[in-house]
Design a protein around this motif. Sequence first.
Motif, PDB file in Angstrom:
ATOM      1  N   LEU A  13       0.924  -1.331   0.031  1.00 29.68           N
ATOM      2  CA  LEU A  13      -0.057   0.015  -0.160  1.00 29.68           C
ATOM      3  C   LEU A  13       0.899   1.206   0.127  1.00 29.68           C
ATOM      4  CD1 LEU A  13      -2.877   1.174   0.089  1.00 29.68           C
ATOM      5  CD2 LEU A  13      -2.824   0.968   2.620  1.00 29.68           C
ATOM      6  N   PHE A  14       2.008   1.150   0.875  1.00 27.28           N
ATOM      7  CA  PHE A  14       2.663   2.274   0.678  1.00 27.28           C
ATOM      8  C   PHE A  14       3.677   2.642  -0.611  1.00 27.28           C
ATOM      9  CE2 PHE A  14       7.132   4.234   0.880  1.00 27.28           C
ATOM     10  CZ  PHE A  14       7.129   4.816   2.095  1.00 27.28           C
ATOM     11  N   ALA A  15       3.656   1.480  -1.229  1.00 30.34           N
ATOM     12  CA  ALA A  15       4.156   1.692  -2.726  1.00 30.34           C
ATOM     13  C   ALA A  15       3.141   2.005  -3.754  1.00 30.34           C
ATOM     14  CB  ALA A  15       4.862   0.248  -3.282  1.00 30.34           C
ATOM     15  N   SER A  16       2.052   1.982  -3.484  1.00 27.88           N
ATOM     16  CA  SER A  16       0.858   1.989  -4.113  1.00 27.88           C
ATOM     17  C   SER A  16       0.663   3.798  -4.829  1.00 27.88           C
ATOM     18  CB  SER A  16      -0.519   1.716  -3.625  1.00 27.88           C
ATOM     19  OG  SER A  16      -0.954   2.384  -2.812  1.00 27.88           O
ATOM     20  N   ASP A  17      -0.407   3.929  -5.483  1.00 27.29           N
ATOM     21  CA  ASP A  17      -0.368   5.348  -5.992  1.00 27.29           C
ATOM     22  C   ASP A  17      -1.334   5.999  -4.998  1.00 27.29           C
ATOM     23  OD1 ASP A  17       1.243   5.076  -8.131  1.00 27.29           O
ATOM     24  OD2 ASP A  17      -0.240   4.376  -9.523  1.00 27.29           O
ATOM     25  N   CYS A  46       8.085  -4.010  -3.322  1.00 27.07           N
ATOM     26  CA  CYS A  46       7.400  -3.057  -2.732  1.00 27.07           C
ATOM     27  C   CYS A  46       8.176  -2.765  -1.548  1.00 27.07           C
ATOM     28  CB  CYS A  46       5.973  -3.522  -2.069  1.00 27.07           C
ATOM     29  SG  CYS A  46       4.814  -3.914  -3.525  1.00 27.07           S
ATOM     30  N   VAL A  47       8.904  -3.438  -0.944  1.00 26.21           N
ATOM     31  CA  VAL A  47       9.812  -3.025   0.226  1.00 26.21           C
ATOM     32  C   VAL A  47      10.979  -2.389  -0.451  1.00 26.21           C
ATOM     33  CG1 VAL A  47      11.287  -4.178   1.952  1.00 26.21           C
ATOM     34  CG2 VAL A  47       8.868  -5.016   1.646  1.00 26.21           C
ATOM     35  N   ALA A  48      11.484  -2.795  -1.304  1.00 25.24           N
ATOM     36  CA  ALA A  48      12.493  -1.903  -1.831  1.00 25.24           C
ATOM     37  C   ALA A  48      12.148  -0.502  -2.285  1.00 25.24           C
ATOM     38  CB  ALA A  48      13.128  -2.679  -3.235  1.00 25.24           C
ATOM     39  N   HIS A  49      11.054  -0.118  -2.974  1.00 24.98           N
ATOM     40  CA  HIS A  49      10.349   1.056  -3.089  1.00 24.98           C
ATOM     41  C   HIS A  49      10.178   1.654  -1.875  1.00 24.98           C
ATOM     42  CE1 HIS A  49       7.666   4.070  -5.005  1.00 24.98           C
ATOM     43  NE2 HIS A  49       7.031   3.770  -3.901  1.00 24.98           N
ATOM     44  N   MET A  50       9.643   1.048  -0.591  1.00 21.51           N
ATOM     45  CA  MET A  50       9.660   1.686   0.546  1.00 21.51           C
ATOM     46  C   MET A  50      10.927   2.060   0.931  1.00 21.51           C
ATOM     47  SD  MET A  50       7.743   0.109   4.015  1.00 21.51           S
ATOM     48  CE  MET A  50       9.005  -1.115   4.186  1.00 21.51           C
ATOM     49  N   ALA A  51      12.022   1.308   1.033  1.00 23.86           N
ATOM     50  CA  ALA A  51      13.446   1.471   1.557  1.00 23.86           C
ATOM     51  C   ALA A  51      13.791   2.796   0.876  1.00 23.86           C
ATOM     52  CB  ALA A  51      14.225   0.296   1.531  1.00 23.86           C
ATOM     53  N   ALA A  52      13.696   2.996  -0.418  1.00 21.93           N
ATOM     54  CA  ALA A  52      14.250   3.920  -1.204  1.00 21.93           C
ATOM     55  C   ALA A  52      13.616   5.344  -0.787  1.00 21.93           C
ATOM     56  CB  ALA A  52      13.983   3.868  -2.791  1.00 21.93           C
ATOM     57  N   ALA A  53      12.242   5.406  -0.583  1.00 17.16           N
ATOM     58  CA  ALA A  53      11.578   6.394  -0.131  1.00 17.16           C
ATOM     59  C   ALA A  53      12.210   6.912   1.223  1.00 17.16           C
ATOM     60  CB  ALA A  53      10.128   6.058  -0.012  1.00 17.16           C
ATOM     61  N   THR A  60       8.729  12.162   5.085  1.00 13.64           N
ATOM     62  CA  THR A  60       7.470  12.039   4.651  1.00 13.64           C
ATOM     63  C   THR A  60       7.006  10.255   4.338  1.00 13.64           C
ATOM     64  OG1 THR A  60       8.092  12.202   2.143  1.00 13.64           O
ATOM     65  CG2 THR A  60       7.211  13.894   3.139  1.00 13.64           C
ATOM     66  N   ALA A  61       8.157   9.524   4.326  1.00 10.41           N
ATOM     67  CA  ALA A  61       8.035   7.993   4.119  1.00 10.41           C
ATOM     68  C   ALA A  61       7.418   7.720   5.516  1.00 10.41           C
ATOM     69  CB  ALA A  61       9.513   7.433   4.069  1.00 10.41           C
ATOM     70  N   ALA A  62       8.020   8.127   6.790  1.00  7.72           N
ATOM     71  CA  ALA A  62       7.351   7.861   7.934  1.00  7.72           C
ATOM     72  C   ALA A  62       5.826   7.925   8.069  1.00  7.72           C
ATOM     73  CB  ALA A  62       8.213   8.180   9.065  1.00  7.72           C
ATOM     74  N   ALA A  63       5.413   9.127   7.621  1.00  4.82           N
ATOM     75  CA  ALA A  63       3.995   9.402   7.813  1.00  4.82           C
ATOM     76  C   ALA A  63       3.252   8.614   6.821  1.00  4.82           C
ATOM     77  CB  ALA A  63       3.796  10.791   7.526  1.00  4.82           C
ATOM     78  N   ARG A  64       3.788   8.422   5.682  1.00  3.63           N
ATOM     79  CA  ARG A  64       2.900   7.666   4.624  1.00  3.63           C
ATOM     80  C   ARG A  64       2.802   5.939   5.229  1.00  3.63           C
ATOM     81  NH1 ARG A  64       0.885   7.458  -0.181  1.00  3.63           N
ATOM     82  NH2 ARG A  64       0.944   5.622  -1.465  1.00  3.63           N
ATOM     83  N   MET A  65       4.024   5.439   5.986  1.00  4.75           N
ATOM     84  CA  MET A  65       4.154   3.892   6.443  1.00  4.75           C
ATOM     85  C   MET A  65       2.861   3.882   7.566  1.00  4.75           C
ATOM     86  SD  MET A  65       4.768   1.309   5.722  1.00  4.75           S
ATOM     87  CE  MET A  65       5.054  -0.422   6.236  1.00  4.75           C
TER      88      MET A  65
END
Length: 106
Positions: A13-17, A46-53, A60-65
């Motif tokens: 879901l984190f990696a989604s649009d 998806c996890v790799a996308h999240m790690a890059a973010a 912003t990544a912490a709030a999105r997660m």
Amino acid sequence: MRSQLLTARAAALFASDLPAGSRPSPQTVDEAIAGAVRRCGGTRGCVAHMAAAYGDYPETAAARMRWARGVVQHSERDPSTRAYHPSWSSALISSSGGVLAGRSLT
């Protein structure tokens, strides 16, 4: 296994649009997760996308997660609001430890 599935769904879901802060329906969540898993090449993507973010935009990544985990946990807590897909009979844990959920993602 349940916590692994929730974590994998939150990462997808984190990696989604879907925009963070939105309140999507369970069906929209399921569709967004399936789309992100396909687009990223699996849950590991998806996890790799999240790690890059987290590396590029940690503030912003912490709030999105937090949003993604909350949405996934809310949709899992109330089974009466979950969209049901007959092909989703169970979550599968692959031999490599990745979690695959939902429709056929290939």
